[in-house]
Design an enzyme around this catalytic site. Structure first.
Site, PDB file in Angstrom:
ATOM      1  CB  SER A 198     -11.436   7.228  -3.631  1.00  0.00           C
ATOM      2  OG  SER A 198     -10.249   7.682  -3.001  1.00  0.00           O
TER       3      SER A 198
ATOM      4  CE  LYS B 122      -6.015   1.973  -0.510  1.00  0.00           C
ATOM      5  NZ  LYS B 122      -6.555   2.008   0.824  1.00  0.00           N
TER       6      LYS B 122
ATOM      7  CE  LYS C 136      -3.586   2.458   2.493  1.00  0.00           C
ATOM      8  NZ  LYS C 136      -4.590   2.430   3.554  1.00  0.00           N
TER       9      LYS C 136
ATOM     10  CE  LYS D 243      -3.505   7.935   6.764  1.00  0.00           C
ATOM     11  NZ  LYS D 243      -4.645   6.996   6.613  1.00  0.00           N
TER      12      LYS D 243
ATOM     13  CD  GLU E  73       5.603  -4.204   3.657  1.00  0.00           C
ATOM     14  OE1 GLU E  73       4.976  -5.073   4.299  1.00  0.00           O
ATOM     15  OE2 GLU E  73       6.006  -3.147   4.178  1.00  0.00           O
TER      16      GLU E  73
ATOM     17  NE  ARG F 166      -5.702   9.649   3.225  1.00  0.00           N
ATOM     18  CZ  ARG F 166      -4.408   9.881   3.029  1.00  0.00           C
ATOM     19  NH1 ARG F 166      -3.957  11.122   2.951  1.00  0.00           N
ATOM     20  NH2 ARG F 166      -3.569   8.875   2.925  1.00  0.00           N
TER      21      ARG F 166
HETATM   22  C1  PBG Z   1      -7.030   3.752   5.470  1.00  0.00           C
HETATM   23  C2  PBG Z   1      -7.546   3.457   4.118  1.00  0.00           C
HETATM   24  C3  PBG Z   1      -7.420   4.324   3.033  1.00  0.00           C
HETATM   25  C4  PBG Z   1      -8.078   3.733   1.973  1.00  0.00           C
HETATM   26  C5  PBG Z   1      -8.589   2.505   2.396  1.00  0.00           C
HETATM   27  N1  PBG Z   1      -8.239   2.345   3.734  1.00  0.00           N
HETATM   28  C6  PBG Z   1      -6.829   5.679   2.928  1.00  0.00           C
HETATM   29  C7  PBG Z   1      -5.584   6.003   3.612  1.00  0.00           C
HETATM   30  O1  PBG Z   1      -4.682   5.179   3.783  1.00  0.00           O
HETATM   31  O2  PBG Z   1      -5.504   7.157   4.043  1.00  0.00           O
HETATM   32  C8  PBG Z   1      -8.188   4.381   0.626  1.00  0.00           C
HETATM   33  C9  PBG Z   1      -9.138   3.839  -0.337  1.00  0.00           C
HETATM   34  C10 PBG Z   1      -9.465   4.714  -1.469  1.00  0.00           C
HETATM   35  O3  PBG Z   1      -8.865   5.790  -1.697  1.00  0.00           O
HETATM   36  O4  PBG Z   1     -10.386   4.340  -2.204  1.00  0.00           O
HETATM   37  N2  PBG Z   1      -6.812   2.747   6.359  1.00  0.00           N
END
Ligand code: PBG
Length: 323
Positions: free
Chosen positions: A273, A247, A194, A216, A232, A204
Site C-alpha cells: 500500500s 513483501k 515479510k 511487529k 525463511e 492498516r
Molecule cells: C497483515 C498484513 C499486512 C499487509 C497484508 N497483510 C500489514 C501488516 O503486517 O501489518 C500489508 C499490505 C499492504 O500494505 O498493502 N497480516
C-alpha cells in the site's frame, strides 16, 4: 565505434523485439478490501483509487476487472471493532461475512483465482498477527487459530491461502490441516520474507488493523537482513509452500532476485500500500506521471524476478494496457 547499443533501440518494433521482461495482467493479483453491509464504496484516504467495498458492489467491480483481463484477486476483510477478540475467533465463525463473501464470489466467478488472507490482525483486539500475552506474541498456540482460519477459507472456496503472519512453522501446520480436511488442491502462497516495514500504513488504515501496542518486529523481518530470507525460504519450501512471496517489493528487489536465483518455486512480490500511495500522491501533485511511473514500478518487480505481483495498481494497469 565498433559497438553502438542505440541501434537496438532505434524503433519501437526493434525495442519490443529485444525486450527482456514482459508484464501483463496475467502476472497481477489485485488486492481488494471488503466490509460487511450494503451499498458501501468508501475510498481509503491514504490509498486513493482503492475502496472498502460491500459484497453487493464488489461483485460488479470484480466483473469489470475480469473484463479488463484481471484473473486473480486477494480479498482482505474489514472487521467491526465489537467482533474482535484476543483469539480472533470471528475469523472462523460460521456467520463470518468474509467467508460468505468468498463463497459468493467463487459462485459468481468460478473461473477466477481467489486468494485469501490468513493472519489474526484484522480480527484481533490487540491488532497483532498472533496471540498476545503481556508483551509477547505466542507462536505455537497461534498456529491452531491460523489452521482453523485456513480450513474455513478453503471450505468457503479459496483457491490460494496467503499466510501473512510470519509465525514459525505455519506453512507446514496449515498444509497439514488443509490435507486432513481434504483440501489437497488448495495452494499456499507464503509470505516468506515479510519485513517489518513502514510501508504498510495505508493498508492498516483501510482495515483499522494497526497494533494497539508495540510493533511487529519480533515476528516480521528486519529490513537490514537479506541472508535471513534464505532461511525463511528454505523452511517454507520444506513445509510445502507452493509459491514464495517477498513483501514489500520496491525496497526489496534484491531479496526478490536472491530468492529467484536460489529456489525453484515461483516467486511473487507484494507491491504494498505505501509504495502505491507514494506514486498516487506524487502524481496527484503533478510531480510524476501516474501511468508511466506505475508501469515502471511493476516492470522493475518483474525484472528482479517476480512471477506474480500483488498490486493496487492492477486495475489501472489493465486499463492503461487496453487503451
Ligand atoms: C497483515 C498484513 C499486512 C499487509 C497484508 N497483510 C500489514 C501488516 O503486517 O501489518 C500489508 C499490505 C499492504 O500494505 O498493502 N497480516
Amino acid at each position: 565505434m565498433q559497438k553502438r547499443p542505440r541501434r537496438n533501440r532505434k524503433s519501437s518494433i526493434i525495442r519490443s523485439m529485444v525486450e527482456e521482461t514482459k508484464l501483463g495482467t496475467e502476472n497481477l493479483i489485485y488486492p481488494i478490501f471488503i466490509e460487511d453491509g450494503k451499498g458501501i464504496k468508501n475510498e481509503v484516504k491514504s490509498l486513493p483509487n482503492n475502496y472498502r467495498w460491500s459484497l453487493d458492489l464488489l461483485l460488479p467491480e470484480i466483473e469489470s476487472c475480469v473484463n479488463l483481463g484481471i484473473q486473480s484477486f486477494d480479498i482482505f476483510p474489514v472487521i467491526k471493532e465489537e467482533l474482535k477478540d484476543k483469539m480472533a475467533t470471528y475469523s472462523y465463525a460460521s456467520d463470518n461475512f468474509y467467508l460468505d463473501a468468498i463463497y459468493q464470489i467463487k459462485k459468481e466467478f468460478p473461473e477466477i483465482v481467489l486468494m485469501t488472507d490468513v493472519a489474526m490482525d484484522p480480527y484481533s483486539s490487540d491488532g497483532h498477527d498472533g496471540i498476545v500475552e503481556g508483551d509477547k506474541i505466542i507462536n505455537d498456540r497461534t498456529l491452531t487459530v491460523l489452521g482453523k482460519m485456513s480450513v474455513a477459507q478453503a471450505q468457503a472456496g479459496a483457491d490460494i491461502i496467503g499466510p501473512s503472519d510470519m509465525m514459525d512453522g505455519r506453512v507446514g501446520f496449515i498444509r497439514n490441516e488443509l490435507d486432513l480436511h481434504d483440501f489437497q488442491d488448495v495452494s499456499i502462497m507464503s509470505y516468506t520474507a515479510k519485513y517489518a516495514s513502514a510501508f504498510y500504513n495505508p493498508f492498516r488504515d483501510a482495515l483499522d488493523s494497526a497494533p494497539k501496542s508495540g510493533n511487529k518486529k519480533t515476528y516480521q523481518m528486519n529490513p537490514a537482513n537479506k541472508r535471513e530470507a534464505l532461511i525463511e525460504a528454505e523452511l517454507d519450501t520444506i513445509e510445502g509452500a507452493d509459491m514464495l512471496m517477498v513483501k514489500p517489493a520496491i525496497c526489496y528487489l534484491d531479496v526478490i532476485h536472491l530468492l529467484k536465483e536460489n529456489f525453484d518455486l515461483p516467486i511473487t512480490a507484494y507491491n504494498v500500500s505505501g509504495e502505491c500511495a507514494m506514486v498516487y500522491a506524487a502524481s496527484q501533485n503533478g510531480w510524476l506521471d501516474y501511468e508511466s511511473a506505475m508501469t515502471e514500478m511493476l516492470l522493475s518487480i518483474r525484472r528482479a524476478g517476480a512471477d506474480g505481483i500483488l498490486s493496487y495498481f492492477a486495475k489501472d494497469f489493465a486499463k492503461f494496457q487496453k487503451k
